[in-house]
Structure formats: structure tokens, C-alpha cells
Design a protein around this motif. Structure first.
Motif, PDB file in Angstrom:
ATOM      1  N   LEU A 288      41.166   4.729  -2.069  1.00 15.58           N
ATOM      2  CA  LEU A 288      41.510   3.316  -2.279  1.00 15.58           C
ATOM      3  C   LEU A 288      42.329   3.110  -3.550  1.00 15.58           C
ATOM      4  O   LEU A 288      43.252   2.296  -3.584  1.00 15.58           O
ATOM      5  CB  LEU A 288      40.216   2.482  -2.326  1.00 15.58           C
TER       6      LEU A 288
ATOM      7  N   GLU B  47      36.018   2.498   2.853  1.00 13.80           N
ATOM      8  CA  GLU B  47      36.047   1.985   1.478  1.00 13.80           C
ATOM      9  C   GLU B  47      36.424   0.506   1.444  1.00 13.80           C
ATOM     10  O   GLU B  47      35.965  -0.238   0.575  1.00 13.80           O
ATOM     11  CB  GLU B  47      37.011   2.804   0.619  1.00 13.80           C
ATOM     12  N   LEU B  48      37.267   0.077   2.378  1.00  7.22           N
ATOM     13  CA  LEU B  48      37.612  -1.343   2.431  1.00  7.22           C
ATOM     14  C   LEU B  48      36.377  -2.176   2.793  1.00  7.22           C
ATOM     15  O   LEU B  48      36.213  -3.299   2.318  1.00  7.22           O
ATOM     16  CB  LEU B  48      38.748  -1.585   3.431  1.00  7.22           C
TER      17      LEU B  48
ATOM     18  N   ILE C  50      37.117  -2.755  -7.591  1.00  9.73           N
ATOM     19  CA  ILE C  50      36.812  -1.326  -7.447  1.00  9.73           C
ATOM     20  C   ILE C  50      37.909  -0.487  -8.093  1.00  9.73           C
ATOM     21  O   ILE C  50      37.641   0.485  -8.789  1.00  9.73           O
ATOM     22  CB  ILE C  50      36.631  -0.947  -5.966  1.00  9.73           C
ATOM     23  N   ARG C  51      39.153  -0.895  -7.880  1.00 11.83           N
ATOM     24  CA  ARG C  51      40.246  -0.115  -8.471  1.00 11.83           C
ATOM     25  C   ARG C  51      40.158  -0.148  -9.993  1.00 11.83           C
ATOM     26  O   ARG C  51      40.325   0.862 -10.667  1.00 11.83           O
ATOM     27  CB  ARG C  51      41.597  -0.651  -8.002  1.00 11.83           C
TER      28      ARG C  51
ATOM     29  N   GLY D 276      37.319  -7.447  -3.998  1.00 10.39           N
ATOM     30  CA  GLY D 276      36.600  -6.173  -4.071  1.00 10.39           C
ATOM     31  C   GLY D 276      37.536  -5.002  -4.316  1.00 10.39           C
ATOM     32  O   GLY D 276      37.240  -4.102  -5.105  1.00 10.39           O
ATOM     33  N   VAL D 277      38.692  -5.006  -3.660  1.00  5.63           N
ATOM     34  CA  VAL D 277      39.670  -3.932  -3.883  1.00  5.63           C
ATOM     35  C   VAL D 277      40.110  -3.937  -5.347  1.00  5.63           C
ATOM     36  O   VAL D 277      40.151  -2.891  -6.001  1.00  5.63           O
ATOM     37  CB  VAL D 277      40.892  -4.085  -2.948  1.00  5.63           C
TER      38      VAL D 277
ATOM     39  N   GLY E  28      33.223  -7.476  -3.197  1.00  2.00           N
ATOM     40  CA  GLY E  28      33.885  -8.759  -3.405  1.00  2.00           C
ATOM     41  C   GLY E  28      32.946  -9.927  -3.158  1.00  2.00           C
ATOM     42  O   GLY E  28      32.959 -10.907  -3.914  1.00  2.00           O
TER      43      GLY E  28
ATOM     44  N   ALA F 133      34.514  -2.442  -0.294  1.00  2.00           N
ATOM     45  CA  ALA F 133      35.203  -3.423  -1.142  1.00  2.00           C
ATOM     46  C   ALA F 133      34.845  -4.844  -0.726  1.00  2.00           C
ATOM     47  O   ALA F 133      34.663  -5.730  -1.574  1.00  2.00           O
ATOM     48  CB  ALA F 133      36.715  -3.214  -1.075  1.00  2.00           C
TER      49      ALA F 133
END
Lengths: 204, 204
Positions: B175, A154-155, B166-167, B162-163, A162, A158
């Protein structure tokens, strides 16, 4: 609307549906949900407006279908299971500056628009889970049971999100204009760091 | 508005400006530019509305100041130059699920809202360039001249963005609820992969 009342020949129905989906993905990615009109989608696809209603019921139905079909439409790493170099190659092409001229933006942005609709949110989650699975399939390390390895994949998703968001919203250089060649090495390093060494190929 | 006409004592001016900036960052992050009203920002900061005009001229001026101050406000890796383990630690805390209870979202999202205002776009770029520099400063590999290393640091910024996105937008698990402890190992691996081995500490 004589067109709409006559059922299309069966072999054309799939092609029409596909053309509408492609046009919808382009419009929703560039212009968002509110900025997209069904009339323009139908015109882009070269079909009668009534066919959207027939195939997708409503604008919401078309949006849901466009989101659900996005991971496969990106032609991601799904096609190259177990080949680490090809995974890095596929990601570096997908995330390079000129990868999506017909969308204007990376189509993953379609998945990020806030909707407040629970069913749409579930579809967006499913699409990103699909990307995650594609990455694990393409990583050459086999299927995933360990939650840490899921988090690691998932990172990587991400990272892709990003890059798309930064390129679209901020245009940071040198990332904005990065070519597949410039991205391949760094992405290969990240993939190896997140997913561990490639396992031995399985015979057969 | 008797308050606004009396000049605040000088030692209060900096504190008032700071309180307004903090309130503005919270509102802009949670509610966006259009969803934020100056009246509410002033109320959050416990000061008279007229002081926003005095210190920031306008809503646009307040937004620009909030964006420009975001990288430092995040308390990122800037404070720990040259210590790779602390860089990983700082990033894993910043990107964990409960890091920003007062914002509701990761404050980096404030930098991503499409503005169409060229001056705002330049500020957003400068803020992300600031993050990139903080990462290079904190990576223990010295200042950056090589464009590939700049691209690599920007990919780490992209991972963080991106984290956060997505969150906020999709809520992908695991995540979404990842703790600093869960993120530290994978992020350390990515940092080492992107920025190369830590150099020897310099005496002095």
C-alpha cells in the motif's frame, strides 16, 4: 515491596501478565504513550508496580507487548477462516459505534501513534500485516500470493482504520453512531468487491 | 515593519491570502498545529508576518481557514460530477504514494489532529462532509437523500483517510508505494460496490 520479591505461583504469572497487557492496551489507546503511567497500569491490573518491570522490563517493553498483542486481542476474523458472511459480520461488529466501551476508542488507534522508534514501527507494521492476513484467511479465497490481492486486503484494513480514526477524531454522522446492522451490508459489498467471489468450500 | 502599515493593492490581496493559506496547509500537515510557527508560514509565502494578523487574525484563525479550504485545495472529484470512471481516477491519483510531494503527507491528515476546540472540530466535520458530497456528486448517481447511501459514501471517505493514515504512520507495503495504476481497479470496484451501478447520463 514484599510482593515483588516473592515469585508468584506459576499459574498466576500468566494471568498477571494478561491483566497488565489488558490494562496497558486500555491506557495506551485512550491516553497515548506519554499520557500513560506505569503506576496507573499496575493499579488498573490490581498488581504491584514492580511486576511490570519483571514481565515487560520497561514502559517501552510494555508498549511493544501491547502493540504486538493487539490484533489477537481484537478477536478479529481470525477465528472464522473461509466464511465470507462471518468475516463481514466480525468486521461490522468491530467497526460499530459501541464495540469498544472499555477502550473509549477503537484499539487499532494504538497502532497509529507516531513513535519515531524503529522497533515500535516494525511492530506496528507487523500488527497491520497480521490484520491483513486475518482478512485473507477469513475471505474464503485461500492464501495469498498475488500482490494485487494483498493490496486489496490492505485496502480493507485501511477502511477499518479510517472508520476508527474518523469516529475518534471527527465524529462524522451517520458513521459515528453506525450499528453492526447498518454496517454489515455495505461491508459485505466492499469485501466481495475487493476480494472477489467466495470460493467453493473445500471438503474435509 | 513599514510593509505591514501600507495596504497592499487590492489585486494582490487575494494572491497574498492564497499564498499564506497554501504555506499554512503545508506546515500544518507536516508539522501539526503546535509545530507550526506563523513566522515560518509568512516566510514560506514570502510576505510580512503582520499580514497573517490582517487576513486571519491569529494562528487559530489561520488554522481554521486552512482546514476549511482543504477539500477544495485537494482538487478532488468535485470537478467531475457524474462520471464514475473519473471519480475512480481522481481517487486513485489522490491516494497514490507520490501524490503530495509538497506536503510530505496526505493533506487530509490536517483534518485529523485532535484539537479539543469545538469550533475547529465543527470545521473538520464540515470538511469531511464536503468530501462525502464530492463523492456523491462524482458518483453519477445523483444527490443523496437515503441515509444508507450517505453512510456508504462516508465509508469511501474512511477508506481514503485510512490509506493516508496507514501510509503516514505505518508504511505497510504494497500500500505504501501503490501507484495510481495499481489503485484504480480496486478503487473502482469499491466505488461500484458502495454506490451501486452508475445511472444513465442525463441529456442536456
Amino acid at each position: 515491596m514484599a510482593d515483588a520479591s516473592g515469585a508468584p505461583r506459576r499459574r498466576d504469572a500468566a494471568a498477571t501478565r494478561q491483566a497488565l497487557l489488558e490494562a496497558a492496551r486500555r491506557r495506551f489507546t485512550r491516553l497515548g504513550y506519554d499520557g500513560t503511567t506505569l503506576r496507573e497500569v499496575a493499579a488498573d491490573a490490581g498488581v504491584n508496580l514492580a511486576l511490570i518491570k519483571r514481565y515487560f522490563d520497561s514502559k517501552e517493553g510494555l508498549f511493544k507487548a501491547a502493540i504486538a498483542s493487539t490484533p489477537r486481542a481484537l478477536g478479529g476474523p481470525a477465528g472464522v477462516p473461509g466464511d465470507r458472511a462471518r468475516l463481514a459480520d466480525a468486521l461490522s461488529r468491530q467497526l460499530s459505534a459501541d464495540a469498544w466501551p472499555e477502550f473509549g476508542e477503537h484499539p487499532v488507534l494504538m497502532l497509529l501513534r507516531v513513535s519515531g522508534d524503529e522497533q515500535v514501527d516494525a511492530l506496528r507494521r507487523a500488527a497491520l500485516q497480521d490484520f491483513t492476513r486475518q482478512i485473507l484467511d477469513g475471505s474464503g479465497t485461500g492464501p495469498e500470493k498475488d500482490p494485487e490481492r494483498l493490496l486489496r486486503a490492505e485496502l480493507l484494513v485501511a477502511l477499518g482504520v479510517g472508520v476508527a480514526v474518523i469516529r475518534s477524531a471527527v465524529g462524522l454522522q451517520p458513521l459515528r453512531d453506525a450499528t453492526p446492522d447498518a454496517l454489515r451490508g455495505p461491508l459485505r459489498d466492499v469485501i466481495d468487491a475487493l476480494l472477489g467471489p467466495e470460493s467453493e468450500p473445500v471438503e474435509g
